[in-house]
Structure formats: structure tokens, C-alpha cells
Design an enzyme around this catalytic site. Structure first.
Site, mmCIF file in Angstrom:
data_model
loop_
_atom_site.group_PDB
_atom_site.id
_atom_site.type_symbol
_atom_site.label_atom_id
_atom_site.label_comp_id
_atom_site.label_asym_id
_atom_site.label_seq_id
_atom_site.Cartn_x
_atom_site.Cartn_y
_atom_site.Cartn_z
ATOM 1 N N LYS A 118 27.572 69.784 54.864
ATOM 2 C CA LYS A 118 26.204 69.308 55.035
ATOM 3 C C LYS A 118 25.249 70.083 54.132
ATOM 4 C CE LYS A 118 25.380 68.127 59.296
ATOM 5 N NZ LYS A 118 25.264 68.553 60.712
ATOM 6 N N ARG A 150 20.947 72.795 62.336
ATOM 7 C CA ARG A 150 22.097 71.893 62.241
ATOM 8 C C ARG A 150 23.377 72.642 61.890
ATOM 9 N NH1 ARG A 150 20.337 67.468 57.912
ATOM 10 N NH2 ARG A 150 21.850 66.225 59.066
ATOM 11 N N GLY A 164 30.703 65.088 65.710
ATOM 12 C CA GLY A 164 30.325 65.323 67.102
ATOM 13 C C GLY A 164 30.925 66.557 67.749
ATOM 14 N N MET A 187 30.371 69.815 66.959
ATOM 15 C CA MET A 187 29.466 70.953 67.119
ATOM 16 C C MET A 187 28.053 70.435 67.365
ATOM 17 S SD MET A 187 30.891 73.691 64.497
ATOM 18 C CE MET A 187 30.684 72.544 63.186
ATOM 19 N N ARG A 212 27.833 62.429 52.665
ATOM 20 C CA ARG A 212 29.178 63.001 52.593
ATOM 21 C C ARG A 212 30.156 61.874 52.315
ATOM 22 N NH1 ARG A 212 29.338 64.165 59.039
ATOM 23 N NH2 ARG A 212 28.912 62.046 59.649
ATOM 24 N N HIS A 261 31.200 57.399 68.316
ATOM 25 C CA HIS A 261 32.291 58.374 68.254
ATOM 26 C C HIS A 261 33.658 57.709 68.224
ATOM 27 C CE1 HIS A 261 35.158 61.329 69.976
ATOM 28 N NE2 HIS A 261 34.527 62.120 69.136
ATOM 29 N N ARG A 309 73.990 60.159 55.664
ATOM 30 C CA ARG A 309 74.756 60.874 56.682
ATOM 31 C C ARG A 309 75.912 59.990 57.107
ATOM 32 N NH1 ARG A 309 69.571 60.407 58.081
ATOM 33 N NH2 ARG A 309 68.217 62.219 58.272
ATOM 34 N N ARG A 332 76.760 62.962 52.261
ATOM 35 C CA ARG A 332 77.162 64.205 52.919
ATOM 36 C C ARG A 332 78.439 63.968 53.717
ATOM 37 N NH1 ARG A 332 73.179 66.618 57.347
ATOM 38 N NH2 ARG A 332 73.978 64.847 58.533
ATOM 39 N N GLU A 388 71.309 75.247 53.544
ATOM 40 C CA GLU A 388 70.629 75.162 54.844
ATOM 41 C C GLU A 388 70.977 76.336 55.744
ATOM 42 O OE1 GLU A 388 71.902 71.591 56.842
ATOM 43 O OE2 GLU A 388 73.875 71.691 55.935
ATOM 44 N N SER A 397 70.945 70.646 47.590
ATOM 45 C CA SER A 397 69.907 69.940 48.318
ATOM 46 C C SER A 397 69.524 70.821 49.499
ATOM 47 C CB SER A 397 70.417 68.588 48.805
ATOM 48 O OG SER A 397 69.403 67.956 49.549
ATOM 49 N N GLY A 431 68.497 71.600 52.918
ATOM 50 C CA GLY A 431 68.408 70.968 54.231
ATOM 51 C C GLY A 431 67.418 71.792 55.031
ATOM 52 N N THR A 432 66.139 71.462 54.899
ATOM 53 C CA THR A 432 65.113 72.348 55.449
ATOM 54 C C THR A 432 65.015 72.277 56.969
ATOM 55 O OG1 THR A 432 63.523 70.655 54.851
ATOM 56 C CG2 THR A 432 63.693 72.561 53.388
ATOM 57 N N ASN A 433 65.623 71.261 57.594
ATOM 58 C CA ASN A 433 65.613 71.250 59.064
ATOM 59 C C ASN A 433 66.456 72.400 59.599
ATOM 60 O OD1 ASN A 433 64.196 68.919 58.760
ATOM 61 N ND2 ASN A 433 65.841 67.565 59.425
ATOM 62 N N ASP A 434 67.732 72.433 59.177
ATOM 63 C CA ASP A 434 68.590 73.523 59.624
ATOM 64 C C ASP A 434 68.116 74.861 59.072
ATOM 65 O OD1 ASP A 434 70.704 72.968 61.444
ATOM 66 O OD2 ASP A 434 71.523 71.577 59.960
ATOM 67 N N CYS A 486 66.140 67.483 51.377
ATOM 68 C CA CYS A 486 66.390 66.283 52.174
ATOM 69 C C CYS A 486 66.020 66.474 53.641
ATOM 70 C CB CYS A 486 67.847 65.859 52.050
ATOM 71 S SG CYS A 486 68.996 67.090 52.667
ATOM 72 N N TYR A 490 63.509 66.769 43.022
ATOM 73 C CA TYR A 490 63.126 65.588 43.795
ATOM 74 C C TYR A 490 62.942 65.950 45.266
ATOM 75 C CZ TYR A 490 67.906 65.390 45.603
ATOM 76 O OH TYR A 490 69.081 65.694 46.234
HETATM 77 P P1 ADP Z 1 25.871 65.756 63.092
HETATM 78 O O1 ADP Z 1 26.643 66.667 62.221
HETATM 79 O O2 ADP Z 1 26.384 65.692 64.484
HETATM 80 O O3 ADP Z 1 25.662 64.430 62.446
HETATM 81 P P2 ADP Z 1 23.253 66.482 62.222
HETATM 82 O O4 ADP Z 1 22.941 67.892 61.953
HETATM 83 O O5 ADP Z 1 23.542 65.650 61.028
HETATM 84 O O6 ADP Z 1 24.434 66.414 63.262
HETATM 85 O O7 ADP Z 1 22.011 65.918 63.007
HETATM 86 C C1 ADP Z 1 22.028 65.012 64.054
HETATM 87 C C2 ADP Z 1 20.970 63.952 63.828
HETATM 88 O O8 ADP Z 1 19.690 64.514 63.670
HETATM 89 C C3 ADP Z 1 21.230 63.144 62.585
HETATM 90 O O9 ADP Z 1 20.983 61.802 62.867
HETATM 91 C C4 ADP Z 1 20.240 63.662 61.606
HETATM 92 O O10 ADP Z 1 19.877 62.699 60.669
HETATM 93 C C5 ADP Z 1 19.069 64.075 62.498
HETATM 94 N N1 ADP Z 1 18.332 65.166 61.891
HETATM 95 C C6 ADP Z 1 18.816 66.359 61.557
HETATM 96 N N2 ADP Z 1 17.886 67.123 60.960
HETATM 97 C C7 ADP Z 1 16.769 66.391 60.912
HETATM 98 C C8 ADP Z 1 15.462 66.610 60.389
HETATM 99 N N3 ADP Z 1 15.139 67.760 59.790
HETATM 100 N N4 ADP Z 1 14.564 65.634 60.510
HETATM 101 C C9 ADP Z 1 14.881 64.478 61.123
HETATM 102 N N5 ADP Z 1 16.097 64.191 61.619
HETATM 103 C C10 ADP Z 1 17.041 65.132 61.515
HETATM 104 MG MG MG Z 2 25.002 64.188 60.690
HETATM 105 MG MG MG Z 3 71.992 70.264 58.423
#
Ligand code: ADP
Ligand code: MG
Ligand code: MG
Length: 919
Positions: free
Chosen positions: A43, A113, A122, A124, A357, A475, A596, A652, A787, A806, A808-811, A873, A893
Site C-alpha cells: 500500500k 492504515r 481484511g 489487518m 495494487r 470478502h 512404477r 523403475r 533416494e 533420478s 526420489g525426493t519423497n523417500d 521424480c 528435468y
Molecule cells: P484495507 O487494506 O483493508 O483495504 P485500507 O487501509 O485500504 O484497508 O482502508 C480501508 C478503507 O478506507 C478503504 O476503502 C480506503 O479507501 C479508505 N481510506 C483509507 N484511508 C483513507 C483516507 N485517507 N481518506 C479516505 N478514505 C480512506
Molecule cells: Mg484497501
Molecule cells: Mg522411493
């Protein structure tokens, strides 16, 4: 996923400069840029990059991920020099904004943020409108002459701060909010006026006081410090840790904290907030895609509080802002050369960009987008390869419903098609239930009113996710697409009664455990169990569909043909039978890395012959049984060779302990007892008794370390003889038919060169006899599997005899760790929780240990035989991270199961490209 090398490098870079913990952005210039995701998080890096590009971004500063680590190292204490640096940046922000944090006349409001290197939707927390208190809110009202807006912002702030920082459950606030709404007869939050919102604020403050025993903190500087630390703490909350475990993101990378001047989408009807994508993240189609809400703030769009409008509507209500948004996002896509997922806010018709992003997308969309962008000349084929996660190809092979059967069943309701794919399973209403049922081997569909980040473990094990509320960016939708889980969201007619364990929809009731199915591409939901059918790509490969009829097949092929141009590693498949070999060839495997032979013993009518071989008391008897097996094996080999059309085939010789071909001791005991009780004396009972005797004789304390592999061939050379004869006869026959074949005969489990020497002598003698008898000469190789750790360590001696290796990474993993593959499940989870192991070493290679043995094996083997052909393998041959390692280790390979071949082709190309550029 995580690239430590770049992280380490940019940390070093940061240390080289005088230590800098805070990076400013604003006024058209930023101290950071897009390359600094390790330090600024995704971000922060995006905000910096957009600022530098001259886009309208509210100013602010980013506290680096290093500070997060310091926070944890010092048990929550931030050193004073960092606090000073933050204060200096805050002062700079105040100057630029022309407002002051906490000022009663002109208060600066900020958002705080979270933002790590990898986006974790969602997981953090973020806090908006920070800086408000009882005085500042009046100041805000005076300055804007908008009391409703001022108090709407304040109530939002108290709720978010109360929840995130003071850890008061959201419901405590929502309860008060709903009470005020009900008292005024309001349906929507926008219907509450200033007066009502003042009451909400009062009630919220009481909630805080009641819950924490203290009044809501009024000092904005205290608020800021508390919010910053809460964001750092959220890095280690259980759901964020679970998310990182699933996606293999290390805990050590930390989160950054962004402090940014607020802009307001909640000032009235000329303001709005929204999110969007530059292309459709579900289908990949090139269309502007997203949702917005008038007079709203931040999370409202994704939280499902009001139903957002499709972004096209924005063109009608705020045409200028819409046009600007389109121009900016198109530019961003060109700049980043990837689909962008963006957030914006419009304050009094002025557009602000708040985030950009790379957009998460379905596997289907990933392939469509990458191939489209090459066609649009936005990226090169080489860049397209790097744009697609290899696992995405796996999603494309996922089954769909049989369209005829699907059509026959009535649709009970529809939702939004958030993530494509066919899902059918038993209904469960909680993530925990999903995990429980799935662990019992059941296929489940997770049905929720809406999903929350805490549901992630349940979503992971479900066939699909169905929700009653939420939009295409909710989400459930975002996570579903990312996981490649079919998802339908916002199916508003569903009435979910979790307590009663049932859902009701249009007069039907579905109880927990009953079947439901839905199509993530159309949004249709049906009450039934529906069989699925192969994906379009598999239909093309099997000849049921013409390539020209399938757009996605053509794109899939195009992308993989680009990958083939850039990869160095050869791609083979592990296939035991002719039809598997055919499929592997169609998927692009050019060679069999592991056939096999014992799997052929389980073929129809073969087990009794195999058992006769095992029960034989004399060599003559055993040879008789083997003679019967010979033509059957010869036919199988003939088919596999033919399917590979001249590419090498590694076969084998017999590997598992013989008792695997016999019935279980307990079963035999029961049967014998039953027959005896019924008085069924006779030949059959005699046979069973003899079988039981042999089973008891063959019993081993530790079969994995027992009489198996090369040890079998040494004690029963006639088995190796028969297998060699079958292989060479099949090869001679094909050679006579004018088909090229290159059999590679592979002796398993060799740890001592003399073991191999013994078996090689048998193979060579029989091969010579056979070719003489057939009057044809074919070229063949004799090699071994590496192996057993001793085999890797003495690889120079073994390579004196072996013409190829070859791994045999399992064994090899099993024997290097001393973990039984079949029992590791009992403790692996705890190992991962305690961070003793990050990944399951049977799924992704342990580079430091097992990988070191691979490197030693390659190096010592080639020192004795420079042209030694070396492959792998084990299961790891189809795992992208492991393929990356095998590229570096210089293998020739990798061999993967047929369905993983496309993944391996793409991963091998990515590995070759990234190893070359030194990343
Ligand atoms: P997340 O990573 O969960 O998307 P964000 O940090 O992007 O959290 O923010 C959550 C919401 O708040 C987003 O919709 C973002 O656009 C809005 N937001 C964050 N900072 C600002 C800001 N300075 N002004 C207005 N809206 C904001
Ligand atoms: Mg966001
Ligand atoms: Mg074997």
C-alpha cells in the site's frame, strides 16, 4: 511466494543510508517508490508511486515494516528517535494540509492504515477519521457547515478505534446504532440526521467507558500512537497468521503503517467512495469493473451495509470524476503492466486515489488477461509468463457440471457470480464445521450470511462458498477468487438460520448435511448433488471438443508455448499406464520420469498371479508365475513407450515390499474363522491358510525400511529378469515397427554402488539375451534413483555404474528427516504452528537439508560422469517453489504427475527467467 533475497537486499540498502524509518508522500513527490514494497508494504509503495506520477493522492507518510519488527523485538516499545521522526513527518503533513491534528478550529484528520508487502484482504486493521474529539468535531462542523458529516465521521471513528484499538466487539456499537435507527424509523444509515448522530456518538462513548473503565481518549496524539501500535499488533492476530500460513508468507516481513490525510466520501450527495478493477477479475474480460456508494466512507462498499451500485452508474451521476477515474486507472494499468485493483474517494466531485495494487484474479482470468495484454502489446510474452501464477493453470483444469444434468435441475435462487467453477457438496454453516466434515472426507459447501476473515480455514477446505449478502468485492468474493474456490455471493433470497442449522429459500428448507450445488460462473444455486465433468481443456485434450471451439484452450496453449521457449528444465511425467502417459503427453510432457511397474500388478486379473509369485516356495514355481506376468507387463510397456512417441521413458523395477500385494492379516483371520465356523473345509480354505502363513512371514516392523527396492531385486533376481525382458521385448517390437524408443531402466533405493552393480549385471545379461533372440538391437540405459541419503553422499561411486540419476525426493525427504510420510500428519501441524518447520517438506522441498543432498548428489555424480543425466521424480517435481530450486541445482528435468505438467512447464519458465536475472 516471498522472495527473501530481495527483502534482504532492500533492508541492506536501507541500512546503508542513515537509518530512515518514515517516508513522506505528498505534493507531487514521494520519498519512496514502487520498488520499495519490502520496506513500505504494498500500500505504501503504491501511494508513493501514484504520488510521484502526479495523481491526486491525499498526502501522508509511511512508517516502515522495520518498525513493526522493532515493535516486536522491544516488546511493544518504540525507540524515541523513531517517535521523533514520526512527529517531524506529522508536522510536515500539517503544513501541507494547512490543518493541525487536534485543532479545535481546523482539525487535521488522518487515516491509520495497515499494509504489508503482500496484500492480505481484511486480515489487518485500518482506522479512519483519527484526530476527532469532542472539540474538534465542533470545529469540523463549523468549517464545513455540515454537522451531519462531522458527527457521521466522529461516530465512525469511535467505532473503529473502539473495535481495533480498544478491542471492543463491533456488535456492542452496532447494537446502539441499530437502536437509534429503530427509534427514528430509519432504514439506511444515511437517513440519520446530525441530531441522531450526536446521540449515536454519546452512546458510543458510553460503550467505551463501560467496556474499558475509561473515557474515550480525547488527545489526538495519544490516539495516533495507540492506533499505530494496534496496527502493529494486528500483524500477529490469529487470522492474519493463519492467512500467512496458508500462503507461505513469513511472519518476519512485518506490516507498515500509513498515516494519511483524510478525504471524505461522506459529505453528502456529491461525494462517494468506491473500489474497482481495470479488468474483470472473475472472467478476465477487458471491462471496467467495480462498485461505489454515494455519501459513504471507506469500508462501506465492501462491508455490505448498503448495496453498492455498479461503477458504470458513476458515469451518469458524476461524469467528470468518472472520466478522470478511467483515465487514471488506464494509466496505472499501463504503468504497472498488470490489472489494477484500486480504491478511490470522491469529495464534493473531486477525485482522490487511495490505493492501487495488482488485482487478485481467478486462474481463468489470469490466463485471459495475460494473453489479452500480449495481444494489446501492453506486455511481451516473456512478461506474460511471469504474470500468471502456475497454480492458476490448475484451476483451469477443475471440473464443471454436466450441462444437461445441470439444466434439468431447477434453479432455486441466484447470486452474484464471484468466482467461477462448479461446486457441489453438503451444506455446512460454519468454518469450523467445514474443517471438521472435510477431515472426515466429506465434500462441503460453506454457506454463510457473509464471510469474515476468521472463516478462512473453512473456506480453504470447502468445495465452494455461498453467501447471502455482499457484492463482487466482498470478502467471500475476493478470497474465493484468490483461492480458486467457486463462489457465489449476495444470494439475497437465502435465509440462513445458523442456530437451527438450516437455510430457507423460496419455500425450500435445506438442513446442514444436505446437498447443494452452484455454478460460480452464472450464479445459479440448486438443491441437489450434481456430478461434475471435465474442464473444457480436458475435453479438448481428450478429443471431445475441437481446439477451435474453445477460446480458453487456445489461450492456455499459447501461454504454455511461450513458457516452453524460456524454460531450460525438461518436463516429464510420472505415469504408470498407457492412458496416463497419453494424457501426460497431451499436457506437454516429453518423457516419463517415473513408471512404477508394480502399479501394473494391480491391473485386472493380475493380483492372483502376483500372489502366486509371492507364495511360491521354490524358484521354479516363482518363475512360472513370472512367466504369466511377462506378457502383461510387455503390453503395458509397449503402450507407454508408444504414447511417448520417442521421448525417453524411465521404468523403475519393483519397489514396494511384497506384503503390499497380499490381503491384510486381520481380514484373512476373519475370513478363515468364518469359513471354519461354517465348516467349509477344502482347497479354498487351505489356500487362505497358506496365504495367512506367508503374510505373517512377510510381516515387517518397519516396511518403509524393510525388504523393498533394490533389496527385492537382489534376493529375487528373477523378478528383475522378467521385468527387463518385458521392457526390452516391448522396445524391440516398437523398433521393428519403426517407432523410436529409449528405455531407461531404473533401480530404486540404491545406497551402495555394489547393489547397483549386482542388478545392472542382471539387466545387461537379460537385455543381451533378449535382443539376440529378437534379432533387434535397441539402445537402453541403466540408472538409479537417488533416494537414500547414502546414495547422494556416495554419488561419485554410484555414477561409475549409473548412466542417469533420478532423485526420489519423497523417500529422500522421509529418510533425511527420519519422518514417516504416513505418520507425519500427526505432528506436522504443531511443527508449523511452533515455526519449527515453515512448510510441509513433503510438498515443497526442504532446501537446506534435502536440497543440500540433491546438490551433493548432482555435483559428485557429475564429477564421475560429466554427461550424467539428472532428474527428479518425487512429488516436488510439480511444486513451483521446488522447481525453482531444481533449476538452481542444475537438474536436467523434473517429472510431475500428469495434471501438474502444465504447472511445471510454467514454473520452469519462471524459474529460468528469475534465475537468469538474479532474483
Ligand atoms: P484495507 O487494506 O483493508 O483495504 P485500507 O487501509 O485500504 O484497508 O482502508 C480501508 C478503507 O478506507 C478503504 O476503502 C480506503 O479507501 C479508505 N481510506 C483509507 N484511508 C483513507 C483516507 N485517507 N481518506 C479516505 N478514505 C480512506
Ligand atoms: Mg484497501
Ligand atoms: Mg522411493
Amino acid at each position: 511466494m516471498a522472495k527473501r533475497t530481495t527483502a534482504a537486499r532492500s533492508r541492506k540498502k536501507a541500512r546503508g543510508r542513515a537509518r530512515k524509518y518514515v517516508y513522506f508522500f505528498g505534493g507531487g513527490k514521494a520519498e519512496g517508490d514502487r520498488t520499495m514494497r519490502d520496506l513500505l508494504g504494498g500500500k505504501g509503495a503504491g501511494l508513493a508511486e501514484m504520488t510521484n506520477a502526479g495523481l491526486p493522492v491525499p498526502p501522508g507518510f509511511t512508517i516502515t515494516t522495520e518498525v513493526c519488527n522493532i515493535y516486536y523485538e522491544r516488546k511493544g516499545r518504540i525507540p524515541p528517535e523513531i517517535d521523533k521522526e514520526i512527529a517531524a513527518n506529522l508536522a510536515r503533513l500539517e503544513r501541507m494540509a494547512g490543518a493541525t491534528l487536534g485543532s479545535p478550529e481546523n482539525p487535521l484528520l488522518v487515516s491509520v492504515r495497515s499494509g504489508a508487502k503482500f496484500s492480505m484482504p481484511g486480515m489487518m486493521d485500518t482506522i479512519l477519521n483519527l484526530g476527532l474529539n469532542d472539540e474538534a468535531v465542533e470545529g469540523l462542523k463549523r468549517r464545513t457547515s455540515n454537522g451531519r458529516f462531522a458527527f457521521d465521521s466522529y461516530r465512525r471513528f469511535i467505532q473503529m478505534f473502539g473495535n481495533v484499538v480498544l478491542e471492543i466487539p463491533k456488535e456492542s456499537f452496532e447494537h446502539e446504532f441499530e437502536a437509534v435507527k429503530a427509534a427514528r424509523g430509519a432504514k439506511q444509515d444515511t437517513e440519520l440526521d446530525e441530531h441522531a448522530l450526536r446521540e449515536v456518538v454519546e452512546r458510543y462513548k458510553e460503550v467505551v467507558e463501560r467496556r474499558t473503565g475509561r473515557p474515550f481518549p480525547q488527545d489526538p496524539h495519544v490516539q495516533l500512537t495507540m492506533a499505530r501500535d494496534a496496527v502493529f499488533r494486528s500483524w500477529m492476530n490469529p487470522r492474519a497468521r493463519e492467512y500467512r500460513r496458508i500462503y507461505g508468507i513469513p511472519d518476519t516481513i512485518g506490516t507498515a503503517v500509513n498515516v494519511q490525510m483524510m478525504v471524505f466520501g461522506n459529505t453528502g450527495d456529491r461525494s462517494a467512495t468506491g473500489v474497482g478493477f481495470t479488468r474483470n477479475p472473475a472472467t478476465g474480460k477487458k471491462e471496467f469493473y467495480g462498485e461505489f456508494l454515494i455519501n459513504a466512507q471507506g469500508e462501506d462498499v465492501v462491508a455490505g451495509i448498503r448495496t453498492p451500485q455498479p461503477i458504470q452508474e458513476l458515469e451518469r451521476v458524476m461524469p467528470a470524476a468518472y472520466r478522470q477515474l478511467r483515465t487514471i486507472t488506464t494509466r496505472l494499468e499501463k504503468h504497472y503492466k498488470d490489472v489494477q485493483d484500486f480504491e478511490f474517494t470522491i469529495q464534493d466531485e473531486r477525485l482522490y486515489m487511495l490505493q492501487t495494487r495488482s488485482g487478485k484474479r481467478t486462474g481463468y482470468a489470469a490466463v485471459v488477461i495475460a494473453t489479452d495484454m500480449v495481444a494489446e502489446r501492453l506486455i511481451s510474452p516473456k512478461e506474460a509468463i511471469q504474470l500468471v501464477d502456475p497454480e492458476a493453470l490448475n484451476q483451469l483444469l477443475a471440473p464443471g457440471f454436466d450441462p444437461d444434468e445441470w439444466k434439468r435441475i431447477p434453479t432455486v435462487t441466484r447470486g452474484l457470480p464471484a468466482s467461477p467453477g462448479a461446486a457441489s457438496g453438503q451444506v455446512v454453516f460454519s468454518a469450523d464445521a467445514a474443517v471438521q466434515w472435510a477431515s472426515e472426507g466429506k465434500q462441503v459447501v460453506l454457506v454463510r450470511r457473509e464471510t469474515v476473515p476468521d472463516d478462512i480455514h473453512g473456506m480453504f477446505v470447502s468445495q465452494g462458498i455461498l453467501t447471502a449478502t455482499g457484492g463482487m468485492t466482498s470478502h467471500a468474493a475476493v478470497v474465493g477468487r484468490q483461492m480458486g474456490k467457486p463462489s457465489v455471493v449476495g444470494a439475497g433470497e437465502l435465509e440462513i438460520d445458523e442456530a437451527a442449522g438450516e437455510l430457507r429459500v423460496n419455500g425450500h428448507t435445506v438442513k446442514e448435511g444436505e446437498f447443494i450445488s452452484f455454478d460460480g460462473l452464472t450464479g445459479e444455486v440448486k438443491i441437489a448433488r450434481v456430478a461434475s465433468r471435465p474442464s473444457e481443456i480436458l475435453q479438448v485434450l481428450s478429443g471431445a471438443l475441437e481446439p477451435s471451439q474453445s477460446d480458453i484452450y487456445q489461450r492456455f496453449e499459447r501461454l504454455l508455448s511461450w513458457a516452453d521457449k524460456y524454460r531450460r528444465l525438461g518436463i516429464r511425467a510420472n505415469a504408470d499406464l498407457p492412458d496416463q502417459a497419453e494424457l501426460a503427453y497431451a499436457f506437454g510432457a516429453r518423457g516419463i520420469g517415473l513408471c512404477r511397474t508394480e502399479h501394473m500388478f494391480f491391473g485386472e486379473g493380475r493380483i492372483p498371479i502376483v500372489q502366486r509369485m509371492i507364495l511360491a516356495e521354490t524358484e521354479a514355481e516363482r518363475r512360472q508365475a513370472l512367466d504369466e506376468l511377462l506378457p502383461l507387463q510387455r503390453e503395458d510397456f509397449y503402450g507407454v513407450f508408444k504414447a511417448m512417441r520417442g521421448s525417453p521413458v524411465t521404468i523403475r523395477t519393483i519397489d514396494p515390499p511384497l506384503h503390499e500385494f497380499l490381503p491384510k492379516r486381520e481380514e484373512l483371520l476373519v475370513e478363515i474363522a468364518r469359513m471354519e465356523a461354517l465348516g467349509q473345509e477344502g482347497e479354498e480354505l487351505e489356500r487362505k491358510r497358506r496365504l495367512l502363513g506367508r503374510v505373517e512371514q512377510l510381516h515387517e516392523f518397519n516396511p518403509m525400511l524393510g525388504h523393498r527396492g533394490v533389496r527385492l531385486g537382489i534376493t529375487y533376481p528373477e523378478i528383475t529378469e522378467m521385468q527387463t525382458r518385458a521392457i526390452i521385448e516391448a522396445a524391440c517390437r516398437l523398433s521393428r515397427e519403426g517407432v523410436k524408443v529409449v528405455p531407461e531402466i531404473m533401480i530404486p533405493l540404491v545406497g551402495e554402488v555394489k547393489e547397483l552393480r549386482d542388478q545392472k549385471a542382471v539387466v545387461q545379461r537379460v537385455a543381451e539375451e533378449t535382443m539376440a533372440a529378437q534379432g533387434v538391437r535397441v539402445k537402453y540405459l541403466v540408472g538409479t534413483m537417488i533416494e537414500v541419503p547414502r546414495g547422494a553422499v556416495t554419488a561419485n561411486e554410484i555414477a561409475g555404474e549409473a548412466e542417469f540419476f533420478s532423485f526420489g525426493t519423497n523417500d529422500l525427504t522421509q529418510l533425511t528427516f527420519g519422518f514417516s510420510r504416513d505418520d507425519v500428519g500427526k505432528f506436522l501441524r504443531v511443527y508449523q504452528e511452533k515455526k519449527i518447520l515453515e512448510k510441509d517438506p513433503f510438498a515443497s522441498i526442504d532446501v537446506e537439508g534435502v536440497g543440500a543432498l540433491v546438490r551433493i548428489g548432482v555435483e559428485r555424480g557429475r564429477s564421475a560422469r560429466p554427461d550424467l543425466k539428472v532428474g527428479v521424480c518425487g512429488e516436488h517435481g510439480g511444486d513451483p517453489a521446488s522447481i525453482h530450486f531444481f533449476e538452481q541445482a542444475g537438474l536436467d528435468y523434473v517429472s510431475a504427475s500428469p495434471y501438474r505438467v502444465p504447472v511445471a512447464r510454467l514454473a520452469a519458465a519462471q524459474a529460468a527467467l528469475s534465475v537468469k536475472v538474479g532474483d
